[in-house]
Structures are given as structure tokens and as C-alpha cells.
Design a protein around this motif. Structure first.
Motif, PDB file in Angstrom:
ATOM      1  N   ALA A  71       0.878  -1.129  -0.084  1.00 12.33           N
ATOM      2  CA  ALA A  71       0.069   0.063  -0.181  1.00 12.33           C
ATOM      3  C   ALA A  71       0.644   1.244   0.028  1.00 12.33           C
ATOM      4  O   ALA A  71       1.876   1.298   0.577  1.00 12.33           O
ATOM      5  CB  ALA A  71      -1.104   0.004   1.343  1.00 12.33           C
ATOM      6  N   PRO A  72       0.498   2.187  -0.651  1.00 11.14           N
ATOM      7  CA  PRO A  72       1.366   3.529  -0.676  1.00 11.14           C
ATOM      8  C   PRO A  72       1.234   4.090   0.513  1.00 11.14           C
ATOM      9  O   PRO A  72       0.265   4.103   1.364  1.00 11.14           O
ATOM     10  CB  PRO A  72       0.616   4.223  -1.974  1.00 11.14           C
ATOM     11  CG  PRO A  72      -0.916   3.829  -1.971  1.00 11.14           C
ATOM     12  CD  PRO A  72      -0.760   2.374  -1.765  1.00 11.14           C
ATOM     13  N   LYS A 181       8.781   1.374  -8.944  1.00 10.31           N
ATOM     14  CA  LYS A 181       8.225   2.530  -9.438  1.00 10.31           C
ATOM     15  C   LYS A 181       7.326   2.425 -10.585  1.00 10.31           C
ATOM     16  O   LYS A 181       6.117   2.148 -10.397  1.00 10.31           O
ATOM     17  CB  LYS A 181       9.346   3.512  -9.530  1.00 10.31           C
ATOM     18  CG  LYS A 181      10.017   4.132  -8.338  1.00 10.31           C
ATOM     19  CD  LYS A 181       8.978   4.771  -7.560  1.00 10.31           C
ATOM     20  CE  LYS A 181       9.958   5.232  -6.334  1.00 10.31           C
ATOM     21  NZ  LYS A 181       9.246   6.185  -5.284  1.00 10.31           N
ATOM     22  N   ASN A 182       8.017   2.281 -11.859  1.00  9.39           N
ATOM     23  CA  ASN A 182       7.340   2.060 -12.991  1.00  9.39           C
ATOM     24  C   ASN A 182       8.350   1.789 -13.985  1.00  9.39           C
ATOM     25  O   ASN A 182       9.581   2.038 -13.699  1.00  9.39           O
ATOM     26  CB  ASN A 182       6.471   3.213 -13.337  1.00  9.39           C
ATOM     27  CG  ASN A 182       7.093   4.534 -13.559  1.00  9.39           C
ATOM     28  OD1 ASN A 182       8.132   4.675 -14.186  1.00  9.39           O
ATOM     29  ND2 ASN A 182       6.777   5.419 -12.647  1.00  9.39           N
ATOM     30  N   SER A 244       2.388   2.892 -15.016  1.00  8.60           N
ATOM     31  CA  SER A 244       1.692   1.900 -14.120  1.00  8.60           C
ATOM     32  C   SER A 244       2.558   1.661 -12.887  1.00  8.60           C
ATOM     33  O   SER A 244       3.612   1.222 -13.310  1.00  8.60           O
ATOM     34  CB  SER A 244       0.669   0.900 -14.373  1.00  8.60           C
ATOM     35  OG  SER A 244      -0.399   1.606 -15.219  1.00  8.60           O
ATOM     36  N   PRO A 245       2.160   1.532 -11.664  1.00  2.04           N
ATOM     37  CA  PRO A 245       3.323   1.197 -10.523  1.00  2.04           C
ATOM     38  C   PRO A 245       3.654  -0.322 -10.660  1.00  2.04           C
ATOM     39  O   PRO A 245       2.661  -1.219 -11.188  1.00  2.04           O
ATOM     40  CB  PRO A 245       2.499   1.061  -9.096  1.00  2.04           C
ATOM     41  CG  PRO A 245       1.479   2.554  -9.632  1.00  2.04           C
ATOM     42  CD  PRO A 245       0.997   2.197 -11.175  1.00  2.04           C
ATOM     43  N   VAL A 246       4.724  -0.590 -10.544  1.00  4.96           N
ATOM     44  CA  VAL A 246       5.071  -2.060 -10.279  1.00  4.96           C
ATOM     45  C   VAL A 246       5.817  -2.529  -9.009  1.00  4.96           C
ATOM     46  O   VAL A 246       6.214  -1.585  -8.289  1.00  4.96           O
ATOM     47  CB  VAL A 246       6.251  -2.356 -11.353  1.00  4.96           C
ATOM     48  CG1 VAL A 246       5.607  -2.107 -12.835  1.00  4.96           C
ATOM     49  CG2 VAL A 246       7.678  -1.410 -11.245  1.00  4.96           C
ATOM     50  N   HIS A 247       5.907  -3.872  -8.817  1.00  6.45           N
ATOM     51  CA  HIS A 247       6.295  -4.403  -7.521  1.00  6.45           C
ATOM     52  C   HIS A 247       7.045  -5.517  -7.604  1.00  6.45           C
ATOM     53  O   HIS A 247       6.697  -6.766  -7.664  1.00  6.45           O
ATOM     54  CB  HIS A 247       5.248  -4.315  -6.713  1.00  6.45           C
ATOM     55  CG  HIS A 247       4.391  -3.419  -6.069  1.00  6.45           C
ATOM     56  ND1 HIS A 247       4.783  -2.313  -5.196  1.00  6.45           N
ATOM     57  CD2 HIS A 247       3.279  -3.186  -6.560  1.00  6.45           C
ATOM     58  CE1 HIS A 247       4.026  -1.497  -5.059  1.00  6.45           C
ATOM     59  NE2 HIS A 247       2.838  -1.665  -5.834  1.00  6.45           N
ATOM     60  N   PHE A 248       8.564  -5.354  -8.063  1.00  5.35           N
ATOM     61  CA  PHE A 248       9.285  -6.619  -8.348  1.00  5.35           C
ATOM     62  C   PHE A 248      10.264  -6.888  -7.253  1.00  5.35           C
ATOM     63  O   PHE A 248      10.657  -8.109  -7.204  1.00  5.35           O
ATOM     64  CB  PHE A 248      10.232  -6.111  -9.681  1.00  5.35           C
ATOM     65  CG  PHE A 248       9.898  -6.010 -10.832  1.00  5.35           C
ATOM     66  CD1 PHE A 248       9.237  -7.048 -11.697  1.00  5.35           C
ATOM     67  CD2 PHE A 248       9.396  -4.832 -11.487  1.00  5.35           C
ATOM     68  CE1 PHE A 248       8.784  -7.104 -12.832  1.00  5.35           C
ATOM     69  CE2 PHE A 248       8.679  -4.775 -12.731  1.00  5.35           C
ATOM     70  CZ  PHE A 248       8.403  -5.794 -13.337  1.00  5.35           C
ATOM     71  N   ILE A 249      10.325  -5.876  -6.119  1.00  5.86           N
ATOM     72  CA  ILE A 249      10.771  -6.352  -4.799  1.00  5.86           C
ATOM     73  C   ILE A 249       9.834  -6.180  -3.574  1.00  5.86           C
ATOM     74  O   ILE A 249       9.146  -5.428  -3.736  1.00  5.86           O
ATOM     75  CB  ILE A 249      12.175  -5.767  -4.749  1.00  5.86           C
ATOM     76  CG1 ILE A 249      12.057  -4.428  -4.833  1.00  5.86           C
ATOM     77  CG2 ILE A 249      13.192  -6.396  -5.907  1.00  5.86           C
ATOM     78  CD1 ILE A 249      13.458  -3.590  -4.707  1.00  5.86           C
TER      79      ILE A 249
END
Length: 249
Positions: A71-72, A181-182, A244-249
Motif C-alpha cells: 500500500a502506498p 516505481k514504474n 503504472s506502478p510495479v512491485h518487483f521487490i
């Protein structure tokens, strides 16, 4: 008729009433009243439980922790009303493109009249403007953007005085942060790190410097695209690809 006596049914009723009457023990009325109040409280509690929304316990606590992790963070109060991010990215991207015109050999010579123009833009647009954008990002509460803009603003202001390989290492560290981030920022920082390393190796091969010019040109173009995409998203509500936001870690 006038001297008639009381009807027998009335006498019987009064007699039965007097006969069946039993005095209640002291405190019976108060106990009954307390009993009624207790039943009323139970009915109200039951009504509140029926009216309350049901809680879904099917979601595992681990999943809730993961959702809370992604969550941001809540926005921090700031005196900066606008978004200085597009200004910093544009200052970086435009100055990078101008320098890559020299590195790719698209200008006549690397020591031609175009180079002093690039130095001037690097000092005020890529350097000073980007440094100010970083300060505003820190005031706004964005640690990553403020650190990046101030670092590269100082880099442009001391263009010929800094070691390029060290900036490649620093940019690689910034790239790790962009994994949340993106895609636009991911490409900007990854291609910038490659550009720094290739420019550092350009002292051994002129072809490496020329190849670094092409990679840096794509980096500057990506920075300009990301800046415009962020501007469109803030002002027009339009979300372009790779933002769009990404979450690789």
C-alpha cells in the motif's frame, strides 16, 4: 327500584377479589423492573449484532500484511503544491539528449561550436534546475526523487570534474529503487547506468563512446516520455503505457 341493593354479581366479584388478593413481598416490583431492563438490554445487544456488518475471516493474516506492505504511504503535508518531478526529468532528459548528439558524432566535431552550448545548458538547465527540483521533492516528502535529482543536478554542474564509473555505480543503486516505481523510470536509470559505464570505457575505445551516445540518447528520450506521462497523469488524468506502478521487490 330506588332502594334496590347492589347486584349479586358485584358482590361476588368484590368478594373474589378480596379473597384472591395476596400482598406481594417488599422489593418484588423493583426486581421485576430490573428484569425488564435486563431483557431490554439483551434485545438491544442482539439487534446491534444483527445490524453490524459481518467480518470476513477468510483472508489470511499473511495476505493482509502483504497488502499493507504494497500500500502506498499516506501523503505527507507539504507546502509544495505542484509536482516538481516532470521538471527534474525534463531537465535531465533534454541535457542528456544534447550531450549525446556530441557523443554519437551527429555534430561536426566534438570540439565544435555546439559543445559550449551543451555546457551552458548542463550548468543551468540540467544542473541548477534539476537541483532545485530535487530540493522541492525533498520538501514534498519524496526521498528517492529528491536524492536522484539533486545528485544528477550536481553531476551536470560538475560535468568534467567527476568520475563517470562512480556515477555508474550510484545509478545502479538508484535503479534498485525504481523496481517499485514504474517501467519508465526503470528504463531511464538502467540505460543511464549502462551509459556511464560505457563512457568510462570510452577512454580505451572510441567505438564504445559512440555506442554510449546511442544508449544515452534512448535514456534521454525515455526521461522526456516519462516526464510528459507523469504530467498528463497529474493534470489530465490520462495514464500512458509504462507508468503504472510495479512491485518487483
Amino acid at each position: 327500584m330506588c332502594g334496590a341493593t347492589t347486584p349479586k354479581w358485584h358482590e361476588q366479584r368484590g368478594a373474589s377479589t378480596r379473597t384472591n388478593y395476596q400482598p406481594q413481598p417488599r422489593g418484588t416490583y423493583s426486581r421485576r423492573l430490573e428484569r425488564v431492563r435486563e431483557l431490554s438490554r439483551r434485545e438491544l445487544l442482539h439487534h446491534d449484532r444483527q445490524a453490524a456488518p459481518s467480518v470476513d475471516h477468510s483472508v489470511d493474516m499473511y495476505e493482509k500484511d502483504k497488502l499493507a506492505q504494497y500500500a502506498p504511504p499516506p501523503p505527507r503535508p507539504s507546502c509544495v503544491r505542484g509536482n516538481p518531478g516532470p521538471v527534474g526529468l525534463l531537465a535531465f532528459g533534454m541535457t542528456t539528449l544534447m550531450l549525446m548528439f556530441i557523443e554519437t558524432g551527429w555534430t561536426a566535431t566534438s570540439d565544435g561550436p555546439f559543445k559550449p552550448t551543451v555546457i551552458a545548458y548542463a550548468m543551468f538547465y540540467g544542473g541548477l534546475a534539476q537541483f532545485i527540483a530535487g530540493i522541492l521533492e525533498l520538501i514534498k516528502g519524496s526521498t528517492f526523487a529528491g536524492t536522484a535529482f539533486m545528485s544528477y543536478g550536481a553531476f551536470w554542474m560538475g560535468w568534467f570534474l567527476l568520475e563517470l564509473a562512480l556515477w555508474g555505480v550510484l545509478t545502479s543503486g538508484f535503479f534498485v529503487v525504481t523496481l517499485r516505481k514504474n517501467f519508465g523510470l526503470m528504463y531511464v536509470f538502467s540505460s543511464l547506468a549502462i551509459t556511464f559505464f560505457m563512457l568510462a570505457g570510452g577512454v580505451y575505445s572510441h567505438n564504445t563512446t559512440k555506442a554510449a551516445g546511442y544508449v544515452g540518447f534512448s535514456c534521454g528520450s525515455a526521461a522526456i516520455y516519462t516526464a510528459l506521462a507523469m504530467l498528463y497523469q497529474d493534470e489530465l488524468g490520462i495514464t500512458l503505457p509504462f507508468i503504472s506502478p510495479v512491485h518487483f521487490i
